[in-house]
Design a protein around this motif. Structure first.
Motif, short mmCIF file in Angstrom:
data_model
loop_
_atom_site.label_atom_id
_atom_site.label_comp_id
_atom_site.label_asym_id
_atom_site.label_seq_id
_atom_site.Cartn_x
_atom_site.Cartn_y
_atom_site.Cartn_z
N ALA A 141 43.57 -39.72 -20.96
CA ALA A 141 44.97 -39.46 -20.62
C ALA A 141 45.08 -38.66 -19.32
O ALA A 141 45.92 -38.95 -18.46
N TRP A 142 44.23 -37.65 -19.17
CA TRP A 142 44.25 -36.85 -17.94
C TRP A 142 43.86 -37.71 -16.74
O TRP A 142 44.49 -37.65 -15.68
N GLU A 148 44.12 -40.94 -16.37
CA GLU A 148 45.16 -41.92 -16.04
C GLU A 148 46.33 -41.26 -15.32
O GLU A 148 46.94 -41.86 -14.43
N ARG A 149 46.64 -40.01 -15.68
CA ARG A 149 47.68 -39.29 -14.94
C ARG A 149 47.26 -39.07 -13.49
O ARG A 149 48.06 -39.24 -12.56
N LEU A 150 46.02 -38.70 -13.30
CA LEU A 150 45.52 -38.48 -11.93
C LEU A 150 45.48 -39.79 -11.16
O LEU A 150 45.81 -39.84 -9.97
N ALA A 160 47.42 -42.22 -11.43
CA ALA A 160 48.78 -42.62 -11.08
C ALA A 160 49.39 -41.71 -10.03
O ALA A 160 50.53 -41.91 -9.61
N GLY A 161 48.63 -40.71 -9.59
CA GLY A 161 49.15 -39.74 -8.64
C GLY A 161 48.92 -40.14 -7.19
O GLY A 161 48.38 -41.21 -6.90
#
Length: 263
Positions: free
Chosen positions: A197-198, A200-202, A204-205
């Protein structure tokens, strides 16, 4: 051991690197080390990779360098040890620190010696409740290597670093979090999911902005204010030419969420 000693997959722009020698608690061989270095270098230059996760198979994250697999060395020549460190463990830590994509350590078990330093070099550290961090060098009568004496004082201060390195006691995941060595401790069963999850957030950044931010933070610990401020201004100049920065400003003006593409 069955299967390759190192596994790597890329999905949803996240590269996952798994040390895969569980029988030795993923003690790192020279071949594995070189492969990890190569993967991190490729990640920097590959648009399809926007975040990296490093983890281990089985009960260990990484028990350090594989000394048993090194064979019986001959009588060393002057400079051999230093050269081996420069071209080996130090190159691995440098590859993590210099990777232009954010790197997450998902520490699933024991991280000892070079294995601990591999985790501490990562940008973010997630630890399972069962994880342990051990500055094992003193137990073998050795000086810490793999950048430990550089990384630890910057993370926890010199006194704490000396305590960890002088005694070589195992540090629980909870204590590592308390000292600031770990970002978050999660239940063992949730480590993979949380790391994903972490990452994938990165992924998408704004990839270039994250790379420049990483570079600024890492360099700030070794520079004075004037140099740090000049580097910040230069990074802003570079970043404002990226499509992601322009999208970020445009989305703010248009009052909508930004859609970053890593460019």
């Amino acid at each position: 051991m069955t299967g390759p000693a190192l596994l790597h997959t890329t999905s949803d722009q996240v590269l996952t690197v798994t040390l895969n020698r569980p029988g030795s608690l993923n003690a790192l061989t020279p071949g594995q080390r070189e492969e990890v270095i190569g993967l991190l270098s490729e990640a920097s230059a590959t648009a399809e990779v926007r975040a990296v996760v490093i983890t281990g198979a089985g009960r260990g994250f990484c028990a350090g360098a594989d000394l048993r697999g090194a064979g019986t060395p001959g009588e060393p020549l002057a400079g051999d040890v230093a050269r081996t460190l420069r071209t080996g463990a130090q190159r691995l830590i440098t590859a993590v620190l210099d990777c232009e994509k954010p790197v997450i350590a998902a520490v699933n078990g024991t991280a000892a010696g070079l294995g601990a330093h591999l985790a501490f070099a990562c940008d973010l550290v997630l630890a399972a409740e069962s994880a342990r961090f051990i500055e094992v060098f003193v137990r073998r009568g050795l000086v810490p290597d793999g950048g430990g004496a550089y990384l630890l004082p910057r993370l926890v201060g010199p006194q704490r670093a000396k305590e960890l390195m002088f005694f070589g006691d195992a540090l629980t995941a909870t204590d590592a979090e308390r000292l600031g060595l770990v970002n978050r401790v999660v239940r063992d069963a949730e480590l993979e999911k949380t790391a994903r999850a972490w990452a994938e957030r990165l992924a998408a950044g704004p990839t270039r902005a994250l790379a420049l931010t990483k570079q600024l933070v890492n360099a700030s610990l070794d520079t004075d204010r004037t140099t740090a401020f000049a580097a910040e201004a230069a990074a802003q100049e570079i970043n404002m030419s990226t499509a992601d920065a322009q999208e970020g400003v445009r989305s703010f003006v248009e009052r909508r969420g930004a859609e970053f593409r890593g460019r």
